[in-house]
Scaffold this active site. Structure first.
Site, PDB file in Angstrom:
ATOM      1  N   GLU A 104       0.840  -1.207   0.000  1.00  0.00           N
ATOM      2  CA  GLU A 104       0.000   0.000   0.000  1.00  0.00           C
ATOM      3  C   GLU A 104       0.873   1.255   0.000  1.00  0.00           C
ATOM      4  O   GLU A 104       0.537   2.247  -0.652  1.00  0.00           O
ATOM      5  CB  GLU A 104      -0.948  -0.022   1.204  1.00  0.00           C
ATOM      6  N   GLU A 124      -3.746  -9.571   3.456  1.00  0.00           N
ATOM      7  CA  GLU A 124      -4.462  -9.256   4.701  1.00  0.00           C
ATOM      8  C   GLU A 124      -5.598 -10.218   5.023  1.00  0.00           C
ATOM      9  O   GLU A 124      -5.821 -10.558   6.177  1.00  0.00           O
ATOM     10  CB  GLU A 124      -5.022  -7.827   4.650  1.00  0.00           C
TER      11      GLU A 124
HETATM   12  N1  3HC Z   1       4.734  -7.847  11.302  1.00  0.00           N
HETATM   13  C1  3HC Z   1       5.497  -8.258  12.340  1.00  0.00           C
HETATM   14  N2  3HC Z   1       6.353  -9.281  12.262  1.00  0.00           N
HETATM   15  C2  3HC Z   1       6.469  -9.891  11.075  1.00  0.00           C
HETATM   16  C3  3HC Z   1       5.713  -9.516   9.962  1.00  0.00           C
HETATM   17  C4  3HC Z   1       4.817  -8.428  10.095  1.00  0.00           C
HETATM   18  N3  3HC Z   1       4.069  -7.975   9.085  1.00  0.00           N
HETATM   19  N4  3HC Z   1       6.032 -10.319   8.922  1.00  0.00           N
HETATM   20  C5  3HC Z   1       6.967 -11.175   9.383  1.00  0.00           C
HETATM   21  N5  3HC Z   1       7.227 -10.924  10.673  1.00  0.00           N
HETATM   22  C6  3HC Z   1       8.211 -11.600  11.528  1.00  0.00           C
HETATM   23  C7  3HC Z   1       7.902 -13.081  11.689  1.00  0.00           C
HETATM   24  O1  3HC Z   1       6.982 -13.284  12.741  1.00  0.00           O
HETATM   25  C8  3HC Z   1       9.264 -13.651  11.975  1.00  0.00           C
HETATM   26  O2  3HC Z   1       9.548 -13.377  13.333  1.00  0.00           O
HETATM   27  P1  3HC Z   1      10.426 -14.400  14.199  1.00  0.00           P
HETATM   28  O3  3HC Z   1      11.758 -14.457  13.512  1.00  0.00           O
HETATM   29  O4  3HC Z   1      10.448 -13.786  15.543  1.00  0.00           O
HETATM   30  O5  3HC Z   1       9.676 -15.703  14.130  1.00  0.00           O
HETATM   31  C9  3HC Z   1      10.190 -12.784  11.124  1.00  0.00           C
HETATM   32  O6  3HC Z   1       9.444 -11.587  10.854  1.00  0.00           O
HETATM   33  C10 3HC Z   1      10.594 -13.419   9.805  1.00  0.00           C
HETATM   34  O7  3HC Z   1       9.415 -13.882   9.147  1.00  0.00           O
HETATM   35  P2  3HC Z   1       9.344 -15.306   8.437  1.00  0.00           P
HETATM   36  O8  3HC Z   1       9.936 -16.333   9.327  1.00  0.00           O
HETATM   37  O9  3HC Z   1       7.959 -15.482   7.993  1.00  0.00           O
HETATM   38  O10 3HC Z   1      10.353 -15.060   7.223  1.00  0.00           O
HETATM   39  P3  3HC Z   1      10.228 -15.527   5.724  1.00  0.00           P
HETATM   40  O11 3HC Z   1      11.418 -14.981   5.058  1.00  0.00           O
HETATM   41  O12 3HC Z   1       9.922 -16.979   5.659  1.00  0.00           O
HETATM   42  O13 3HC Z   1       8.925 -14.791   5.135  1.00  0.00           O
HETATM   43  C11 3HC Z   1       7.447 -12.936   4.686  1.00  0.00           C
HETATM   44  C12 3HC Z   1       8.903 -13.397   5.011  1.00  0.00           C
HETATM   45  C13 3HC Z   1       7.025 -13.452   3.307  1.00  0.00           C
HETATM   46  C14 3HC Z   1       7.460 -11.429   4.683  1.00  0.00           C
HETATM   47  C15 3HC Z   1       6.482 -13.487   5.752  1.00  0.00           C
HETATM   48  O14 3HC Z   1       6.992 -13.182   7.021  1.00  0.00           O
HETATM   49  C16 3HC Z   1       5.091 -12.930   5.673  1.00  0.00           C
HETATM   50  O15 3HC Z   1       4.300 -13.383   4.885  1.00  0.00           O
HETATM   51  N6  3HC Z   1       4.781 -11.935   6.536  1.00  0.00           N
HETATM   52  C17 3HC Z   1       3.463 -11.400   6.648  1.00  0.00           C
HETATM   53  C18 3HC Z   1       3.123 -10.492   5.513  1.00  0.00           C
HETATM   54  C19 3HC Z   1       1.752  -9.898   5.706  1.00  0.00           C
HETATM   55  O16 3HC Z   1       0.807 -10.587   5.988  1.00  0.00           O
HETATM   56  N7  3HC Z   1       1.661  -8.582   5.538  1.00  0.00           N
HETATM   57  C20 3HC Z   1       0.425  -7.902   5.726  1.00  0.00           C
HETATM   58  C21 3HC Z   1       0.341  -7.445   7.138  1.00  0.00           C
HETATM   59  S1  3HC Z   1      -1.241  -6.755   7.552  1.00  0.00           S
HETATM   60  C22 3HC Z   1      -1.216  -5.201   6.930  1.00  0.00           C
HETATM   61  O17 3HC Z   1      -0.271  -4.830   6.298  1.00  0.00           O
HETATM   62  C23 3HC Z   1      -2.401  -4.330   7.226  1.00  0.00           C
HETATM   63  C24 3HC Z   1      -2.451  -3.104   6.367  1.00  0.00           C
HETATM   64  O18 3HC Z   1      -3.261  -3.317   5.256  1.00  0.00           O
HETATM   65  C25 3HC Z   1      -2.980  -1.935   7.120  1.00  0.00           C
END
Ligand code: 3HC
Ligand code: NAI
Length: 693
Positions: A104, A124
């Site tokens: 975004e 999301e």
């Molecule tokens: N917020 C906080 N922590 C996050 C995070 C996030 N959005 N995304 C990842 N992390 C943390 C994980 O919990 C993990 O923490 P840990 O080491 O303590 O376990 C660390 O970051 C690394 O993450 P992964 O182990 O998942 O690492 P990968 O490299 O395998 O994957 C990724 C990376 C593809 C970015 C995956 O972490 C992911 O899919 N993250 C979530 C993405 C997501 O859903 N984003 C949308 C969030 S909601 C939003 O944005 C609302 C908005 O519209 C207002």
């Protein structure tokens, strides 16, 4: 400025580098830093601004850890507004994953360049919410309504090439994000390119949103976020941008307040926490490149397939040449499916089925393997015989694992001269598809053997859960308990079909009786016969289904079971004989059928599941409630959006659940004994989740 966003002026371009490892989540400091950076660029006389992420990725989204807490201003939509409104030309340079709030932010900049490996998306809905920083309003203006609906309601990630085609990014370039961003910004300045403000683009085409809402709701099997997201996209089409933003925010806040959001976010973090064991910190796993598999039946073939797909060499031992050939057929069939779906190339298929796979009937072929998984018949004497042979054939340091479903791993380990190397690796059927792996740690299993099983699980793409030794470990032990209560409800008046329906409405992919038909009724029949002599006389057991088995009906594979599959596997209809036999059994036992509504069914089923799960945690078979939650979600079709049975229990309120269990116990005190851990948590006013921390 602050440390989360680094500011430099490089010629006419102000560079904002986000540095919030590991994934540059848009927490408070990053949001503040972005606004401060834009303001400083404007006062510094820059002509353009470049935003990119340090480390492995652009912003991977809002900081999920802040959800459920009071929002600290500025909220992300304001940050996006501020970026978009800047009179300077703002460019994003993407690498890694630009997801959710991260994407975004990118959509509120005026242009986007990405490396070829970058992925973008709005995941999301998978967290039970919807894009809440203008994603539902800006994306359709770039891609058209249909594509935006697809991306937003599925949450799927798309690669740079597809994103480029959809109009979500403007250019793909090789190089570091800094190089790419500076070059693109420079190019745009030289061309005199105008600021392109996404929110000012015309709204996209109208569609039949009511119909799309209904279809999406149905597809969600009870999960509401994708359908609610449809309404937000609809607002982008029907309302002016600022009104659409208001509507998006209302819907976002609505979803933020749901139990589903809590369940899905619990699942997100638990999925990552589950394989982090404090006792394995600093413990190095042994190397595993060559694996042995004993038995090439349903499970052995699936395990071998999964190992081949993970790049391992596999030596599979069967009892005789015919069985080995049959095992090869199963593995080739599985890999053929992967080839057909484009998961592997024809070359890979060829290499996996020839060079990487050896079938043998001689245990001497296992001399060089690093780890063996035994998947022979579920019979202690057979397992012991196999482990004695493995003990003789395998090199020192080889890990000896059993895929047993219920048997005592300590007893199996004791039948070898090296119990420290013995462990349970309990896969689920079909093993090359199901994500769950229970790692069953026996009394003498060495820590590096546990670490090796977890490392191998990761390599095979599994979600690995640590379990202790007991009959059925975590999953099958809990399953047996909630299956039993379903049988009790049938004796007392419910029908298998009503139970299946109530539970699929709750969100399970299939009900327990449809599952029994799929797995084969002969399995449960054999188990009931095995347990018959040791049963407590107070146990209530159903007999009607044995009669179905005696008639040779074992479910889907014979075309008849709880359901009649004469119309095809998918179209099973209730088998009329089943209800007749149930009615006869009730009459024999003098039971007057009572009415059960769907809520009663779910309540009892879940109470049994939670009660046994609490015992499993209380006894240390599962170390944490989240281990149970992930076991049920990844191995037993438990709906992810409830978070797992113990997260669900917390959300219901533990005192009410305990009260239910006590009331059920009045008529069946043997089955319904409240778990001590549940009683303790209620007495202390705590939740299961408190034990995860
Ligand atoms: N917020 C906080 N922590 C996050 C995070 C996030 N959005 N995304 C990842 N992390 C943390 C994980 O919990 C993990 O923490 P840990 O080491 O303590 O376990 C660390 O970051 C690394 O993450 P992964 O182990 O998942 O690492 P990968 O490299 O395998 O994957 C990724 C990376 C593809 C970015 C995956 O972490 C992911 O899919 N993250 C979530 C993405 C997501 O859903 N984003 C949308 C969030 S909601 C939003 O944005 C609302 C908005 O519209 C207002
Ligand atoms: P299966 O009957 O399909 O396969 C067993 C295979 O082992 C047969 O091909 C048989 O020829 C072979 N075998 C038997 N003794 C052998 C020996 N001494 N040496 C070499 N091969 C031998 O059984 P399935 O379903 O694959 O189960 C295997 C194990 O996996 C059991 O312990 C079972 O409890 C467990 N399991 C089964 C699951 C399932 O859903 N079927 C799920 C998880 C675990």
């Amino acid at each position: 400025m602050n440390n989360a966003v680094d500011y430099t002026l490089q010629g006419e371009i102000a560079v904002l580098k986000a540095q919030n490892p590991p994934v540059n989540a848009l927490g408070y400091d990053v949001r503040i830093g972005l606004i401060a950076g834009i303001e400083r660029a404007e006062s510094d006389g820059a002509r353009a601004v470049l935003i990119y992420g340090d480390g492995q990725t652009y912003f991977a989204g809002a900081d999920i850890r802040e959800f459920g807490q009071p929002m600290r201003e500025p909220a992300l939509p304001e940050v996006c507004y501020r970026i978009e409104a800047s009179p300077l030309l703002v460019v994003s340079s993407l690498h890694g994953t630009a997801l959710g709030g991260g994407f975004e932010v990118a959509l509120s900049t005026h242009y986007r360049v990405a490396v070829p490996s970058a992925k973008v998306g709005m995941p999301e809905v998978q967290l039970g919410i919807l894009p809440g920083a203008g994603g539902t309003q800006r994306m359709p203006r770039l891609t058209g309504t249909q594509a935006a609906l697809d991306l937003i309601t599925t949450g799927r990630h798309v690669g740079a090439a597809e994103a480029h085609k959809l109009g979500l990014i403007d250019k793909i370039a090789d190089g570091t994000p800094l190089e790419n961003g500076l070059a693109f910004a420079q190019e745009l300045l030289e061309q005199g390119a105008p600021r392109r403000v996404t929110s000012e683009l015309p709204a996209s085409e109208a569609l039949d949103f009511d119909a799309i809402y209904e279809t999406t709701l149905k597809k969600g099997r009870g999960q509401v976020s994708p359908a609610v997201a449809v309404r937000a996209v609809q607002a982008s089409v029907e309302l002016p941008f600022s009104e659409g933003m208001k509507r998006e925010n209302e819907l976002f806040m609505e979803l933020m307040a749901t139990d589903q959001r809590q369940g899905l976010i619990h699942a997100f973090f638990s999925e990552r926490a589950v394989s982090k064991l404090p006792e394995l910190k600093g413990v190095a796993p042994r190397d595993v490149t060559a694996m042995g598999v004993i038995g090439g039946g349903t499970m052995g073939a699936g395990i071998a397939t999964s190992a081949l797909l993970a790049g391992l060499d596999v030596t599979l031992i069967e009892m005789n040449a015919n069985a080995a050939e049959a095992a090869r057929g199963r593995i080739e069939g599985n890999l053929g499916g992967a080839l057909k779906r484009g998961k592997i190339s024809a070359d890979k298929y060829e290499a996996m089925t020839t060079k990487a796979l050896v079938l043998s009937t001689d245990y001497a072929a296992l001399g060089d393997v690093d780890l063996v998984v035994e998947a022979v018949f579920e019979e202690m004497s057979v397992k012991k015989e196999v482990f004695a042979k493995l003990d003789a054939a395998c090199k020192p340091g080889a890990v000896l694992a059993t895929n047993t479903s219920y048997l005592d791993v300590n007893e199996i380990a004791a039948s070898t001269s090296r119990p420290g190397d013995v462990i349970g690796m309990h896969f689920f059927s079909p093993a090359h598809v199901m994500k769950l792996l229970e790692v069953v740690v026996a009394d003498k299993t060495a820590p590096e053997v546990v670490a090796t099983a977890f490392a191998l699980g990761k390599k095979m793409g599994k979600v690995s859960v640590r379990a202790g030794v007991c009959d059925g470990f975590i999953g099958n032990r809990i399953l047996r308990h909630y299956r039993t209560v379903a049988d009790h409800m049938i004796l007392d008046g419910a029908s298998p079909y009503q139970i299946d329906k109530a539970l699929t409405d709750f969100g399970f992919a299939m009900g327990p009786y449809a599952v029994a038909d799929l797995a084969g009724l002969d399995i449960g029949w054999a188990m009931r016969k095995r347990l018959a002599s040791t049963r407590d006389p107070r146990e209530r057991v159903t007999k009607y289904i044995d009669k179905i088995c005696e008639a040779g009906h074992f479910g889907q594979k014979t075309g008849m079971g709880y359901y009649d599959y004469s119309g095809g596997k998918r179209g099973g209809v209730p088998n009329a004989d089943v209800m007749e036999l149930i009615t006869a059994e009730r009459a024999e036992l003098g039971i007057t059928a009572q009415d059960f509504n769907d809520a009663d069914i779910v309540r009892r089923y879940m109470a049994a599941m939670v009660n046994e799960a609490a015992r499993v945690v209380g006894e240390g078979i599962a170390r944490r409630p989240l281990d149970v939650d992930m076991t049920l979600v990844f191995g037993y079709g438990f709906p992810r959006y409830h978070g797992g049975p113990l997260k669900w229990a917390d959300l219901q309120g533990l005192p009410d659940l305990l009260a239910d269990i006590r009331s059920y116990s009045e008529s069946d005190p043997y089955f319904w004994q409240p778990a001590p851990l549940l009683e303790q948590l209620v007495a202390e006013g705590r939740t299961f989740d408190d034990l995860n921390k």
